[in-house]
Structure formats: C-alpha cells, structure tokens
Enzyme design. Structure first.
Site, PDB file in Angstrom:
ATOM      1  N   SER A 112       0.831  -1.194   0.000  1.00 31.52           N
ATOM      2  CA  SER A 112       0.000   0.000   0.000  1.00 31.52           C
ATOM      3  C   SER A 112       0.871   1.252   0.000  1.00 31.52           C
ATOM      4  O   SER A 112       1.687   1.446  -0.901  1.00 31.52           O
ATOM      5  CB  SER A 112      -0.962  -0.038   1.197  1.00 31.52           C
ATOM      6  OG  SER A 112      -1.966   0.934   1.066  1.00 31.52           O
ATOM      7  N   GLU A 205      -2.176  -2.365  -8.171  1.00 33.57           N
ATOM      8  CA  GLU A 205      -3.393  -2.546  -7.392  1.00 33.57           C
ATOM      9  C   GLU A 205      -3.751  -1.229  -6.727  1.00 33.57           C
ATOM     10  O   GLU A 205      -2.926  -0.316  -6.646  1.00 33.57           O
ATOM     11  CB  GLU A 205      -3.202  -3.640  -6.334  1.00 33.57           C
ATOM     12  CG  GLU A 205      -2.134  -3.342  -5.281  1.00 33.57           C
ATOM     13  CD  GLU A 205      -2.626  -2.519  -4.100  1.00 33.57           C
ATOM     14  OE1 GLU A 205      -3.811  -2.644  -3.732  1.00 33.57           O
ATOM     15  OE2 GLU A 205      -1.832  -1.730  -3.559  1.00 33.57           O
ATOM     16  N   HIS A 270      -5.204  -5.240  -1.560  1.00 32.02           N
ATOM     17  CA  HIS A 270      -6.033  -5.034  -0.375  1.00 32.02           C
ATOM     18  C   HIS A 270      -7.179  -6.046  -0.317  1.00 32.02           C
ATOM     19  O   HIS A 270      -8.363  -5.687  -0.282  1.00 32.02           O
ATOM     20  CB  HIS A 270      -6.588  -3.612  -0.380  1.00 32.02           C
ATOM     21  CG  HIS A 270      -5.558  -2.549  -0.186  1.00 32.02           C
ATOM     22  ND1 HIS A 270      -4.719  -2.126  -1.200  1.00 32.02           N
ATOM     23  CD2 HIS A 270      -5.226  -1.812   0.904  1.00 32.02           C
ATOM     24  CE1 HIS A 270      -3.930  -1.170  -0.736  1.00 32.02           C
ATOM     25  NE2 HIS A 270      -4.215  -0.967   0.525  1.00 32.02           N
TER      26      HIS A 270
END
Length: 300
Positions: A112, A205, A270
């Site tokens: 992330s 992502e 995620h």
C-alpha cells in the site's frame, strides 16, 4: 541485489512509516511472527501518533529515525512496515540512505503506502523488496501470513504468485516485477525515486479509488512514460473502486493499446489471502495459462 533469506532465531523490526497502528491487530500478528521463531522488536512510532496530524504515526523525522535505526541495527534481518495509510513519502528526505547502504542488505516488507519505500530502497540501495500483507491489518490472515512466511524462510516454495486467473491480453512476458500501489506510483512522478517499467512486468493494485480517478492515475503514468517498454502487466485487487466490470473495461481501454500480455485480478493487494510479491526479482507472466510466477526465489 537480493537480501538473504531469513532463518529461525533472526530478528524482525516492525516500523510505522505511515499511519498510526491498531494495537489489537499488531499484538495478534506479533504472536504469529514470534511463532515463526523470530525475535520481534517494535519501534517507538509503532505505538505512537503525530501530535498535530493524527493520520501519521509520528513526525517525519521520528518515523525516518525509526526506519534508519531498524535498518542499521546489525541484529535485524527484516524491516516490516506495520501498516500503510499515508506518510511514507513524507519521510524519505529524512532517511540517511548512506547509513543504510553501509549497513548492508535487509529485507523490506509491506505494501500500500509502503510502495514509496519500495521505490526508494530500489533506487537508493539497489535492493529487491517484498510487497506483502502487513501485520497491523485485518488482511493479515492465515493464507497471506503463510505465503509471507514461506517467502522469508523457504523462498523456493513461494514462486507461484497467481494461477488460473483471467487473461485480458494473451502472450508470455518475462522481466523483473515493478510497481505496487497505483496511487503511490503516480504520486512519485518527478521525485528522485521515480522509476519506470521498461522491460519489466508491472504489478498494480489500489483501493477505494473511483473509476474516473483510476483513469486519471493510469493516464498520468502513461503520459509520463512510466509504461514505456513494459513487458507485461499483472493487475491485482481493486476493492472499493466501484463496479469491477467498469474497472476491467477501463484497464482494457487505457492499457490494452500497449499490446502486452495482461492478467486481471491476480489476487494481490487489499484483499484477503494476498500473496507476497518480490519487486525487482525476475518473473514470468503467462497470460495464456493465467499464471504469474517468479523465475528465481525472492531471497538469496
């Protein structure tokens, strides 16, 4: 250059380069990590919070000092980000990269917002890194944790990253894995850590970005040249980004014209059960078979 694999009895330092850390999730994960035979240490920011900006785990200087201290500790073999959120990019200019280079290679793990640190470690230290689920996250489930454990201790057993997934464009591509979180990659444009995907397999992502925002992020990367010469594209999860059919159509619209093999929803990011990806390590994307694999173990 790949860091060495981890052995039982090694030391892992958990740091908080970005947001504040949920203590209950952290404590639960520490028990799992210690069950792997690791000594687990936590830095001061891991249980801290910025006095003025509550979305940060500490000041930029303090978070950078925590990261530097963990990396330069000779006993530490793995530096593991507790969680993402926001803030990793803010601390990069405060990290003593010369001291980190002198300390030698370590394993960096996280995902992330930690994409900013993956980029920085790759550029400043020339090291491959692990884009992995993080301990202070509800997504650090048994499957995700086991794939990370295998990657750290037995990397030969963790080379299959995705199989039997949908192909958006056919073909086979080989190259090192690059990328991570789409928003962070776009935010790095123009910074010293920005690097493109030439000759590489791009892994991408994101979470909670509307389709039009994903469009803007992809368009900026395209126009900046980030995708120039890319060998293949592996798309991960897009949780909370709206209707997945629209997201899929957007990926074909924006990235399909690149004409490279492309996989859809490879299961990383995620989402529960996310595998650990080895950024900087050679891989193969076989869109005909719906597979993404490493051609070498993630760690030396």
């Amino acid at each position: 250059m790949k860091p060495a694999r981890v052995t039982a009895g090694g030391t892992m330092a958990i740091v908080a380069p970005a947001g504040p850390v949920p203590p209950d999730l952290l404590d639960s994960a520490i028990g799992v990590l210690e069950g792997w035979g690791l000594t687990v240490r936590t830095g001061p920011c891991v249980r801290g919070r910025h006095p003025g900006f509550g979305y940060l785990s500490g000041t930029d200087e303090d978070r950078a000092a925590e990261f530097t201290a963990a990396w330069t500790d000779p006993a530490v073999s793995v530096v593991f980000a507790a969680r993402g959120g926001y803030g990793s990019m803010r601390m990069l200019d405060h990290v003593d990269w010369t001291a980190l280079a002198a300390a030698g290679p370590k394993v960096l793990a996280g995902s992330s917002d930690i994409t900013a640190l993956h980029e920085a470690v790759g550029v400043h230290l020339g090291l491959s890194t692990l884009f992995s689920p993080m301990p202070a996250s509800a997504l650090f489930d048994q499957t995700a944790a086991e794939h990370l454990r295998a990657t750290l201790f037995e990397p030969e057993r963790a080379t299959v990253l995705a199989k039997s997934v949908e192909s958006l464009r056919p073909g086979v591509a080989r190259g090192r894995l690059v990328g991570g979180n789409l928003s962070l990659l776009t935010a790095s444009i123009g910074t010293p850590e920005h690097r493109g995907a030439e000759g590489a397999i791009a892994v991408l992502e994101d979470i909670t970005e509307d389709v039009y925002r994903l469009d803007r992020l992809l368009t900026q990367l395209l126009r900046s040249g980030w995708f120039d010469g890319v060998a293949g594209i592996a798309l991960g999860s897009w949780h909370g980004c709206g209707d997945l059919g629209r997201v899929r159509a957007l990926m074909l619209d924006r990235l399909g014209p690149l004409g490279v093999p492309m996989l859809w929803e490879c299961g990383f990011g995620h989402v529960p059960r996310s595998p650990t990806l080895a950024l900087g390590v050679p891989g193969e994307l076989d869109a005909d078979a719906g597979a993404l694999t490493l051609l070498e173990p993630a760690l030396a």
